[in-house]
Design an enzyme around this catalytic site. Structure first.
Site, PDB file in Angstrom:
ATOM      1  N   ILE A  44      72.500 -66.353  98.230  1.00 56.21           N
ATOM      2  CA  ILE A  44      72.607 -65.457  99.383  1.00 56.21           C
ATOM      3  C   ILE A  44      72.467 -66.214 100.692  1.00 56.21           C
ATOM      4  O   ILE A  44      72.592 -65.631 101.769  1.00 56.21           O
ATOM      5  CB  ILE A  44      71.573 -64.327  99.318  1.00 56.21           C
ATOM      6  N   GLY A  45      72.214 -67.512 100.613  1.00 57.67           N
ATOM      7  CA  GLY A  45      72.066 -68.299 101.824  1.00 57.67           C
ATOM      8  C   GLY A  45      71.997 -69.779 101.508  1.00 57.67           C
ATOM      9  O   GLY A  45      71.551 -70.178 100.433  1.00 57.67           O
ATOM     10  N   ARG A  46      72.444 -70.579 102.450  1.00 57.26           N
ATOM     11  CA  ARG A  46      72.429 -72.033 102.259  1.00 57.26           C
ATOM     12  C   ARG A  46      72.225 -72.678 103.615  1.00 57.26           C
ATOM     13  O   ARG A  46      72.909 -72.363 104.590  1.00 57.26           O
ATOM     14  CB  ARG A  46      73.742 -72.489 101.638  1.00 57.26           C
ATOM     15  N   GLY A  47      71.232 -73.581 103.699  1.00 55.58           N
ATOM     16  CA  GLY A  47      70.934 -74.246 104.952  1.00 55.58           C
ATOM     17  C   GLY A  47      70.995 -75.752 104.805  1.00 55.58           C
ATOM     18  O   GLY A  47      71.534 -76.279 103.829  1.00 55.58           O
ATOM     19  N   GLY A  48      70.403 -76.456 105.778  1.00 59.38           N
ATOM     20  CA  GLY A  48      70.470 -77.898 105.792  1.00 59.38           C
ATOM     21  C   GLY A  48      69.738 -78.558 104.642  1.00 59.38           C
ATOM     22  O   GLY A  48      70.144 -79.629 104.181  1.00 59.38           O
ATOM     23  N   PHE A  49      68.652 -77.952 104.177  1.00 56.41           N
ATOM     24  CA  PHE A  49      67.906 -78.591 103.102  1.00 56.41           C
ATOM     25  C   PHE A  49      67.430 -77.611 102.037  1.00 56.41           C
ATOM     26  O   PHE A  49      66.486 -77.889 101.301  1.00 56.41           O
ATOM     27  CB  PHE A  49      66.701 -79.374 103.664  1.00 56.41           C
ATOM     28  N   VAL A  52      69.127 -70.469  99.032  1.00 57.04           N
ATOM     29  CA  VAL A  52      68.355 -69.250  98.766  1.00 57.04           C
ATOM     30  C   VAL A  52      69.118 -68.383  97.774  1.00 57.04           C
ATOM     31  O   VAL A  52      70.328 -68.170  97.927  1.00 57.04           O
ATOM     32  CB  VAL A  52      68.089 -68.466 100.065  1.00 57.04           C
ATOM     33  N   LYS A  65      63.811 -69.602  97.388  1.00 55.16           N
ATOM     34  CA  LYS A  65      64.324 -70.705  98.212  1.00 55.16           C
ATOM     35  C   LYS A  65      64.066 -72.016  97.480  1.00 55.16           C
ATOM     36  O   LYS A  65      62.928 -72.367  97.180  1.00 55.16           O
ATOM     37  CB  LYS A  65      63.628 -70.703  99.571  1.00 55.16           C
ATOM     38  N   ASP A 172      62.481 -72.662 115.322  1.00 52.56           N
ATOM     39  CA  ASP A 172      63.894 -72.432 114.971  1.00 52.56           C
ATOM     40  C   ASP A 172      64.191 -70.937 114.946  1.00 52.56           C
ATOM     41  O   ASP A 172      64.854 -70.438 114.036  1.00 52.56           O
ATOM     42  CB  ASP A 172      64.223 -73.062 113.616  1.00 52.56           C
TER      43      ASP A 172
END
Length: 257
Positions: A44-49, A52, A65, A172
């Protein structure tokens, strides 16, 4: 490997519905099972590191996460836990638990078998069905009603105040890091680069400052971190909610009256 994490799926579900429950160590096997082996279909989510996942329980859902590179982002993982265990507020995402797991894995290296450690670092939160605020920032003529916009702004302010009262600077704050529950109540999330100040501390001099372009206060170039960083981000978010313009504003376009 963490042998003390023995929480079952039923116990995790009870924690989800008990707002007084404290975060606990969770077994990797449980988190693997409820995410279907960390299936890409559950993302449901993807970030820099981190990635999720939505994880399904019998009578509810949680968000898991998973750090992408645990060796590179170990400090972010520890920093996030340090901040999360200090906060409990209706406008901050509920932290349910964590997983720290290291297993040995045999691998071939330069013609020889070597034992390599495989690390897993994961966090578990309540699942918020309406996603990030960034998906609701539209022209004032469309989308959210004005009362909803006001309540979202009010909730963000109350959540941020709670953080600052506990000497935590988020660093952030942006629409993507503000999640909305089924009633459109905002909850601040993602404390990976946040800082916890000592009780009598008002600033930190950092070797480097990271964040998201458009939401970082101009004084970030000084590397002196204070609560003003979050207040600048909050101002940008409020403007975006009110006028429906995404991506922040240039400092040159901000007027002080």
């Amino acid at each position: 490997m963490d042998h003390e994490a023995t929480i079952t799926e039923q116990e995790l579900e009870r924690m989800l519905f008990d707002e007084s429950a404290e975060p606990k160590a969770l077994p990797l096997s449980l988190l693997e099972r409820i995410t279907n082996g960390f299936s890409y279909r559950m993302e449901i989510g993807r970030g820099g590191f981190a990635v999720v996942y939505k994880a399904m329980l019998n009578n509810g859902a949680v968000a898991v996460k998973r750090l992408s590179n645990t060796y590179m982002y170990e400090n972010e993982f520890l920093r996030e836990i340090e901040c999360l265990v200090k906060v409990k507020h209706k406008n901050i995402v509920r932290f349910l638990g964590y997983c720290v797991d290291t297993q040995g894995n045999m691998a071939m290296y330069e013609g020889k078998f070597v034992l390599a450690d495989i690390q897993q670092r994961l966090l578990c939160f309540e699942y918020l069905p309406n996603g990030g605020l960034n998906g609701y920032i539209t022209d004032p003529s469309f989308g959210l009603e004005w009362r909803d916009r006001y309540n979202i702004i009010k909730g963000i302010c109350e959540g941020l105040h709670h953080l600052h009262q506990r000497n935590i600077v988020h660093l952030d704050l942006k629409p993507a890091n503000i999640l909305l529950d089924e009633c459109m109540k905002p909850k601040i999330t993602d404390f990976g680069i946040s800082r916890c100040f000592a009780e009598d501390q008002t600033r930190i001099i950092a070797s480097k400052v990271v964040g998201t372009t458009g939401y970082m206060a101009p004084e970030f170039v000084s590397h002196v971190i204070t609560q003003k960083y979050d207040l600048y981000s909050l101002g940008v978010i409020i403007m975006e909610i009110l006028i429906g313009d995404k991506g922040g504003q240039s400092v040159d376009n901000v007027r002080i009256r």
